[in-house]
Write a protein that holds these residues in place. Sequence first.
Motif, mmCIF file in Angstrom:
data_model
loop_
_atom_site.group_PDB
_atom_site.id
_atom_site.type_symbol
_atom_site.label_atom_id
_atom_site.label_comp_id
_atom_site.label_asym_id
_atom_site.label_seq_id
_atom_site.Cartn_x
_atom_site.Cartn_y
_atom_site.Cartn_z
ATOM 1 N N ALA A 1 -5.497 4.381 7.634
ATOM 2 C CA ALA A 1 -5.489 3.042 8.250
ATOM 3 C C ALA A 1 -5.040 3.157 9.704
ATOM 4 N N LEU B 1 -8.983 -4.174 7.441
ATOM 5 C CA LEU B 1 -7.921 -4.676 6.569
ATOM 6 C C LEU B 1 -7.373 -5.931 7.248
ATOM 7 N N ARG C 1 2.823 4.532 -1.208
ATOM 8 C CA ARG C 1 2.267 5.600 -2.040
ATOM 9 C C ARG C 1 2.548 5.412 -3.530
ATOM 10 N N LYS D 1 1.537 10.021 10.932
ATOM 11 C CA LYS D 1 1.762 8.592 10.777
ATOM 12 C C LYS D 1 2.511 8.068 12.000
ATOM 13 N N PHE E 1 -9.060 0.059 -0.253
ATOM 14 C CA PHE E 1 -8.385 1.094 0.532
ATOM 15 C C PHE E 1 -7.687 2.101 -0.392
ATOM 16 N N GLN F 1 -1.544 3.813 11.196
ATOM 17 C CA GLN F 1 -0.642 2.904 10.490
ATOM 18 C C GLN F 1 -0.200 3.495 9.149
ATOM 19 N N GLY F 2 -1.056 4.248 8.523
ATOM 20 C CA GLY F 2 -0.666 4.854 7.246
ATOM 21 C C GLY F 2 -1.865 5.441 6.547
ATOM 22 N N ARG F 3 -1.594 6.048 5.409
ATOM 23 C CA ARG F 3 -2.697 6.613 4.630
ATOM 24 C C ARG F 3 -2.601 6.083 3.207
ATOM 25 N N THR G 1 0.835 -1.203 0.000
ATOM 26 C CA THR G 1 0.000 0.000 0.000
ATOM 27 C C THR G 1 0.876 1.261 0.000
#
Lengths: 735, 79
Positions: free
Chosen positions: B54, A502, A295, B11, A387, B44-46, A293
Amino acid sequence: MSNELTIALAGNPNAGKTTLFNALTGARQHVGNYPGVTVDSKEGQYSKDGLKCRLVDLPGIYSLSPYSEEEVVARDYLVNQRPGVIINIVDAANLERNLYLSCQFMEMGVPMVIALNMIDVAKKRGLEIDHDRLSELIGLPVCPIVARTGQGISELMATAIAHAREHSKWQPADISYGDDLDSAMIDLTGMIEQGEFLTKDYPGRWTALKYLEKDDRHLSIGDSADVKLSSQLVAKVEQVSRHLEQTVGSEPDAMIADHRYGFIKSIVKQNVVHRTMDQDRLHASDRIDKVVTHRFAGPLIMLLILMGLYNFTFTYSALPIAWFEAFFSWLGGLADTHVAEGYFKSMLISGIIDGIGGVLGFVPLIMFMFFGIALLEDTGYLARVAFMMDRIFRIFGLHGSSVMAYVISGGIAGGCAVPGVMATRTLRSPKERMATLLTVPFMNCGAKLPVIALLVGAFFSEHQARYMFLFTLLAWVMALLAAKLLRMTVLRGPATPFVLELPPYRFPTFQGLLIHTWEKTWQYIKKAGTVILGISILIWAMMTFPGLPDADRQLFEVQRQQIASQATPALLAELDGPDEPSLAALAIQDDLLAVGGAEAEAALRYSVAGRIGTSMETVSWLPGFDWRTNIALVGGFAAKEVIISTLGTSYSLGEVDPDASDSLGTTLAKDSGWNAVKALSVIIFVMFYAPCFVTVACIVKEAGSWKWGVFSITFNTVFAFMFSSLVYQVGSRVF
Amino acid sequence: MAKIQLREMAKNQAGVIAAVKVGGELGQRIRDMGLVPGTEISIQGRAPLYDPVALRVMGGTLSLRNNEADFIEVEVNDE
């Protein structure tokens, strides 16, 4: 207690419920649909020590709220069917979150056993759960299992059966929701029990709880049973709500949820869970997510995986599809030689054999596609796709998961809307799902491609590749805009909450993948198959009846005899002989074929479909279509590739093979009735008008109502008509 | 300690949920998934376009759209 025991399996999605169900029942399972909704109902058989058990796999849910079809189905099932016991599958590595649903079952009071699943995974993550202690604290049997390997399953079933024998009465658990609500619960329960309000079906305490939560569904059940008492209860709840709002600034439903978690945390804290590792450390799954996931790397990997799924589906299914086609053309040939000439033969070949061939031709495609999707879903990757893509698809009122259905339907040109529509099953948001399944037929499927290729080849041959790419892009833009339009009109309403789990990455079980694939394929054959065969025969009849009047047929017969009479018997014999015929003989053959072609053209124009096509000229001048194009488009409702063969017949070329349509292309390019603007108008119409009826049959099945099938045909055709008319009218004036 | 909105969290930053200020279906869904006051969470993150986000919650991972996360107030350590 009777000889047959009904056991319901319930639990969160991703807790391993389906794996347990498959392990218990193997192939002895049956999939159906709950009436009126699109939620699958699965049942299977399990026997232990001579006792036959009926196993019901309830949909995976997080809660018993009234907001989703799945939750309502599960709730109604428990109340109306009263299973002997439920097995609540709980993911050991995710104990607190999973116990939230258990807590709501306890509030209902259904006899229940907890199956603590995936204790092996939990152990690897440094979590050890004292199941005896947990059992003692919540007052229910708890059995540790590993559904994937079958460990502990036999003990679980023995425990469940014994528990069902000992507990036949529902006993709602007494969970505290704080002083204010507890006293309100006592008052409400008192009123309910005194008035015997819904108590035949629902425990009084549970009704009280649902009234406090302002559960719309339960309130309307209450209203239809006893409006007066129901409104008294509502008034009481309003009073409590106001009090809470003033004192703690919270609503009863929020407080109830908070206290459920409070109850769970208080249990888990009492030495139920032993942690042997630092819980903040990164697990394998999190490390994969860091890449998958990421970027920049994330979208690239996703593109590769989706392309891979697409290639897998459409490349590897090509061979079995070819086998099916070969088999059915062999069958058609057999009928051709052995059945007497006439309407019955024509119906047998063009209606029944082609129809069944058409239905079964999709089977390999559906099997491969669902195997691929099940793989992505069971590993947990599909949730990551949702997501990553959600931000883009949300703009159009869709959901991140919609991307799968679009890609399969022809987002990469050459897909198929039939598996695409079926793939929307993975979407759990109802409005987003409907908007997706109604717009995926806009994509350029493998059957539209030869039509587009024919016209691009005939009129835009200089920039063929560029035009094909532009049409793929156009399909995407129009599908997404149409989805937005639907979400602003017939499917308007706020976005369904996204809140998505998730799950950790897992290896799927092979048995699970196979069962899932077979299930979907069988559902398609059974439900769609019958409808498709019927419509196939109907379309055959429309293009055949009424037949040419005898007088007209006589005219063609006379022409044939004239040609034959001008030739010597020797020349005619050459045509049937083993040697290469001479040029003079070939000229005669061509003349005969031309008469045959003209007769087929006349017959087609005389048939119901032909008359529809001709009468449609009153409106079809707007997008620039003549009766020949109209008939072809009517035929295209059977399957888009039929457009080519019908167009061929209407231009007296006889049957044209969609894969070798050069002769038709040349004819059209030379025809004075055709030009580039008309070709563009036809391409656009073919891209967007009514989906083929196989797709429509699947839309009806997936949307749960005929209404949506009719809507899809009408909406798409009107949309395509307006778009094509605009292009033709503007184009004709400019160029 | 300071209260901030979930959207503003960086984050890997951790905190404890202070309030969930929404009712109805969305409020129910958020609470169903364990996002109730008192729960520890960390970012946890984007997603690649910075939305959705997340979160780690009780050993699992959840994701929320930013406009849904706006209803959640988190208490974090000032640093």
